[in-house]
Design a protein around this motif. Sequence first.
Motif, short mmCIF file in Angstrom:
data_model
loop_
_atom_site.label_atom_id
_atom_site.label_comp_id
_atom_site.label_asym_id
_atom_site.label_seq_id
_atom_site.Cartn_x
_atom_site.Cartn_y
_atom_site.Cartn_z
N THR A 20 24.43 51.04 65.68
CA THR A 20 23.24 50.67 66.45
C THR A 20 23.62 50.00 67.76
OG1 THR A 20 21.97 50.36 64.41
CG2 THR A 20 21.11 49.31 66.41
N GLY A 24 23.79 53.62 69.41
CA GLY A 24 22.34 53.42 69.48
C GLY A 24 21.90 52.84 70.80
N ASN A 30 17.57 51.39 75.91
CA ASN A 30 18.01 50.75 74.67
C ASN A 30 18.99 49.60 74.90
OD1 ASN A 30 16.47 52.56 73.27
ND2 ASN A 30 18.14 53.49 72.12
N HIS A 211 23.83 63.86 65.13
CA HIS A 211 22.74 63.61 66.07
C HIS A 211 21.53 64.47 65.73
CE1 HIS A 211 24.34 60.82 69.16
NE2 HIS A 211 25.48 61.16 68.57
N THR A 235 22.42 54.64 62.56
CA THR A 235 21.83 53.56 63.35
C THR A 235 20.50 53.16 62.74
OG1 THR A 235 20.60 55.03 64.85
CG2 THR A 235 22.84 54.45 65.49
N ILE A 239 18.03 55.22 66.33
CA ILE A 239 18.08 55.18 67.79
C ILE A 239 19.41 55.74 68.27
CG2 ILE A 239 16.52 53.20 67.88
CD1 ILE A 239 18.95 51.48 68.68
N GLY A 244 18.37 60.94 69.21
CA GLY A 244 18.80 59.88 68.30
C GLY A 244 19.91 60.28 67.35
N ASN A 245 20.32 59.28 66.54
CA ASN A 245 21.37 59.42 65.53
C ASN A 245 20.74 59.51 64.15
OD1 ASN A 245 22.66 58.24 67.93
ND2 ASN A 245 24.46 58.02 66.63
N SER A 247 19.35 58.15 60.83
CA SER A 247 18.68 56.89 60.51
C SER A 247 19.28 56.25 59.27
CB SER A 247 17.18 57.14 60.26
OG SER A 247 16.55 57.58 61.43
#
Length: 350
Positions: A20, A24, A30, A211, A235, A239, A244-245, A247
């Motif tokens: 993260t 992230g 971010n 991703h 992350t 995020i 995003g990555n 979760s």
Amino acid sequence: MLPCQKSVTMTQKLKIFDTTLRDGEQAPDNTFSIEQKVQIALALESLGVDTIEAGFPMSSSVDYQATKLIAKQIKESSVCALARTKKEDIDRAAEALEGAMLPSLHMFIATSPIHMQYKLRLSPGEVLEKISESISYAKKRISNIIFGFEDATRSDYDFLSSAVRTATDAGASSITIADTVGFYLPEQYGSLIKRLSQKYEDDINIGTHCHNDLGLATANTLAGIYNGASEVQVTVNGIGERAGNTSLEEVAAALHTRKDYFEREFSIDLARIYETSKLVYQILGRTPSHEKAIVGENAFRHEAGIHQNGLKKEPTTYEIIDPTLVGREREFVYGRHSGREVCRRLGINK
């Protein structure tokens, strides 16, 4: 569809590597301050992640200072820093990690033809040399080296396998197979992890990094776990770059809910998932999509009368996860979808 042959047993603990604060944070909007990074790191330690990637020290003074502070404060999780295959990166990361109880270094290089030709401008042979030289140099500073292969899923398998062997021989503790642009499908990713896991079973730990460009990050990660991955990079709230990555909360909830299928132990304190999610969203000044799995506003809210009726009689009719497990509560919302009798009593026109 996941391959049907398990490659691991329940006795093999799955390590959770949280990025993260590094991957992230790289996405637009971010950005975290040093203080916010430390705050999130402490929350991740309480959550139970095995490794916290604190930042990329060479990229900025903020990342360097934040990594130094996190390294000194975190006691239970390993603190990790990112570095390219450059001596100056490695030295900077090692300096930032001084004082960490469990330091680790995450290094990476791209192995796909498109990245090697257009971005790195290196031949495959030169990439292998950089892998070997950089790991050998880094081992003089930090013993635990995690080596990531960027864009691994668009790499030639034979070359990727050679790169893995090179990293292993040079002393990497584990390697990461990155689906950097979210290109692979779950069956493909699971098959790649299985193939590498079987080939290097006794030599190295294999991790995932996925991703979400096609909305498959969690599915690909779970396919990797099923097929032998021993570590997953995730992350909070998923995020990260572009879409995003993977979760963290989705993977943890899936492993718990379908433990009959995955049979893997892991260290996440599920009851802290929602508070950790809210912390990250609050710092970013955002809220999740209503439909976001596990942490979204509607994840445990119900308006449809048929669903409400079933839930009152037996919660598992429409909830496969007990909301209290992840720090949430069930909520009934009454509106025009809640049935004629409810609408009549509430004066709602259907």
